[in-house]
Design a protein around this motif. Sequence first.
Motif, PDB file in Angstrom:
ATOM      1  N   VAL A  39      -5.527  -6.035  -4.197  1.00 15.98           N
ATOM      2  CA  VAL A  39      -4.874  -5.601  -5.443  1.00 15.98           C
ATOM      3  C   VAL A  39      -5.257  -4.162  -5.762  1.00 15.98           C
ATOM      4  O   VAL A  39      -4.415  -3.367  -6.207  1.00 15.98           O
ATOM      5  CB  VAL A  39      -5.235  -6.548  -6.603  1.00 15.98           C
ATOM      6  N   LEU A  78      -0.315 -11.398  -6.340  1.00 13.65           N
ATOM      7  CA  LEU A  78      -1.248 -11.014  -7.407  1.00 13.65           C
ATOM      8  C   LEU A  78      -1.080  -9.548  -7.772  1.00 13.65           C
ATOM      9  O   LEU A  78      -1.185  -9.169  -8.938  1.00 13.65           O
ATOM     10  CB  LEU A  78      -2.698 -11.291  -6.985  1.00 13.65           C
ATOM     11  N   THR A  79      -0.818  -8.726  -6.760  1.00  9.42           N
ATOM     12  CA  THR A  79      -0.606  -7.298  -7.016  1.00  9.42           C
ATOM     13  C   THR A  79       0.648  -7.084  -7.856  1.00  9.42           C
ATOM     14  O   THR A  79       0.652  -6.280  -8.792  1.00  9.42           O
ATOM     15  CB  THR A  79      -0.460  -6.513  -5.704  1.00  9.42           C
ATOM     16  N   GLN A 118      -3.191  -1.927  -3.447  1.00 12.45           N
ATOM     17  CA  GLN A 118      -1.730  -1.935  -3.575  1.00 12.45           C
ATOM     18  C   GLN A 118      -1.193  -1.684  -4.987  1.00 12.45           C
ATOM     19  O   GLN A 118       0.018  -1.561  -5.159  1.00 12.45           O
ATOM     20  CB  GLN A 118      -1.189  -3.293  -3.110  1.00 12.45           C
ATOM     21  N   HIS A 119      -2.043  -1.560  -5.999  1.00  8.58           N
ATOM     22  CA  HIS A 119      -1.522  -1.611  -7.362  1.00  8.58           C
ATOM     23  C   HIS A 119      -0.676  -0.409  -7.782  1.00  8.58           C
ATOM     24  O   HIS A 119      -0.041  -0.436  -8.838  1.00  8.58           O
ATOM     25  CB  HIS A 119      -2.642  -1.882  -8.378  1.00  8.58           C
ATOM     26  N   PHE A 175      -0.210  -7.765 -11.405  1.00  5.02           N
ATOM     27  CA  PHE A 175      -1.066  -6.733 -11.998  1.00  5.02           C
ATOM     28  C   PHE A 175      -0.313  -5.428 -12.197  1.00  5.02           C
ATOM     29  O   PHE A 175      -0.560  -4.714 -13.177  1.00  5.02           O
ATOM     30  CB  PHE A 175      -2.306  -6.493 -11.123  1.00  5.02           C
ATOM     31  N   ALA A 208      -9.524 -10.031  -9.560  1.00  7.84           N
ATOM     32  CA  ALA A 208      -8.906  -8.908  -8.847  1.00  7.84           C
ATOM     33  C   ALA A 208      -8.529  -7.789  -9.811  1.00  7.84           C
ATOM     34  O   ALA A 208      -8.696  -6.599  -9.493  1.00  7.84           O
ATOM     35  CB  ALA A 208      -7.671  -9.398  -8.095  1.00  7.84           C
ATOM     36  N   SER A 209      -8.048  -8.152 -10.990  1.00  7.05           N
ATOM     37  CA  SER A 209      -7.630  -7.156 -11.976  1.00  7.05           C
ATOM     38  C   SER A 209      -8.817  -6.351 -12.498  1.00  7.05           C
ATOM     39  O   SER A 209      -8.723  -5.138 -12.695  1.00  7.05           O
ATOM     40  CB  SER A 209      -6.920  -7.847 -13.147  1.00  7.05           C
ATOM     41  N   ALA A 254      -9.590  -3.662 -10.048  1.00  6.04           N
ATOM     42  CA  ALA A 254      -8.460  -2.926  -9.479  1.00  6.04           C
ATOM     43  C   ALA A 254      -8.612  -1.415  -9.512  1.00  6.04           C
ATOM     44  O   ALA A 254      -8.146  -0.719  -8.616  1.00  6.04           O
ATOM     45  CB  ALA A 254      -7.166  -3.340 -10.183  1.00  6.04           C
ATOM     46  N   SER A 314      -2.390  -9.173 -17.458  1.00  5.59           N
ATOM     47  CA  SER A 314      -2.136  -9.710 -16.125  1.00  5.59           C
ATOM     48  C   SER A 314      -2.274 -11.233 -16.124  1.00  5.59           C
ATOM     49  O   SER A 314      -1.401 -11.951 -15.624  1.00  5.59           O
ATOM     50  CB  SER A 314      -3.119  -9.082 -15.131  1.00  5.59           C
ATOM     51  N   LEU A 355      -6.830 -13.957 -10.198  1.00  9.72           N
ATOM     52  CA  LEU A 355      -6.048 -12.840 -10.720  1.00  9.72           C
ATOM     53  C   LEU A 355      -6.889 -11.992 -11.665  1.00  9.72           C
ATOM     54  O   LEU A 355      -6.858 -10.752 -11.605  1.00  9.72           O
ATOM     55  CB  LEU A 355      -4.808 -13.378 -11.440  1.00  9.72           C
ATOM     56  N   GLU A 378       1.387  -8.136  -2.164  1.00  5.58           N
ATOM     57  CA  GLU A 378       0.889  -9.468  -2.499  1.00  5.58           C
ATOM     58  C   GLU A 378       1.332  -9.889  -3.912  1.00  5.58           C
ATOM     59  O   GLU A 378       1.527  -9.055  -4.800  1.00  5.58           O
ATOM     60  CB  GLU A 378      -0.639  -9.494  -2.413  1.00  5.58           C
TER      61      GLU A 378
END
Length: 395
Positions: A249, A274-275, A252-253, A278, A195-196, A199, A175, A192, A272
Amino acid sequence: MRKISIRDLEAGSKFTKSLYLDKDTVFVGADQPITQQDLDRLVQFGITFILTDGEKVTADQNDKSSGTTGPGYFDTNLPFYQDDENSTRYKYLLEKANSSKVEFNAVFKDCFDLVQKTYKSASEGRYTEIREFREIAERIADHTKTNAQIPILLLSHSHSGYYLYTHICYATFFSVMLGNFLEFSRPKLIDLALASLFADIGMVTVPEEVSEKKGNLTELDLKTIKRHPVTGYQILTQRLKLKNSLAIVALQHHEAVDGSGYPQRILANQIEELTKVFMIADQFAAMIHPRPYRAAILPYEAMKIMISENVNRFDLKMVRLFLNKLSMFPVGSGVVLSDLRMGMVIESNKDKPLRPVIRVTKDADGKRLKHLEFVDLMKDLNLYIQQAIPFSQIY
């Protein structure tokens, strides 16, 4: 245990037994390399010595223990087959990968240890502070941003830990790598990475008999798994107090830009940025590593699936960038050429994903070469890649 002054330690050093801060607190495990980050922490906290019963691993021992003839080692101490400017540059790429390996392995291990600890604690209803994750997110962002050889290191790396924790670490690196391709700023890369790392925390609420199931999942099993983005988002916002722009994230991933995803079936403009990054990294990392119910898929096959069967799930510009930077046969993966020689992809050719640069490692009879040989398929048009093979077969 005897004392060792930190002045006598250097980055990359290993010891035959663990290093301790005190008689109960492990600083670095046996046969694990000391990183510059480790040394900086000792200085930061005013620690002047460590304790150990072990001996420093010598250069010869280190070569044997690190598997210098096995997967992950890019032996460059060989004569050139053709000594020219391009060969020198390709050798430099591999040498840079070698020199980055110790630090990469250390960052990956620290990432895995923290994810394992935190996800296990979360499964028991106990939660950690965000601060520890921000530190590892910074290290991943900085290491990825300063190392163009990250794709080679990622695809040649192997880790035997529990698949969920291992997957999160790989997905985070991929990511951040894609974020770097997109020219994200350092603060954005750190966000990022953070958030990853969180996730998939909702997966800790899925019972093992479902997440570890090797047979077909029932409709109830699927409903249970599909709840994890919502439960993960709730854990992050309510328990860990992670800011919404990062926690989103986790929620929504598993969405898709065409609205076919879950849990909310939202469209591209509602997902988003960032999502979207990822999602690509998560899918690619998941496919190229084994699961309880299937074996790993070759990177080439994973890339083919992403740009054909699953193309409507992802942001098209990001997928194209991912493909152009890694090639259809991703950088770091193994291939067989049309003349039956084997090798590793070491560089992509922009907009020509089927014709990357190959470091040839074995001849047509499967014998390992004793020289450095490179093939640029953009220049040698008589050759092409016949098939993808596991990295373990090329050395």
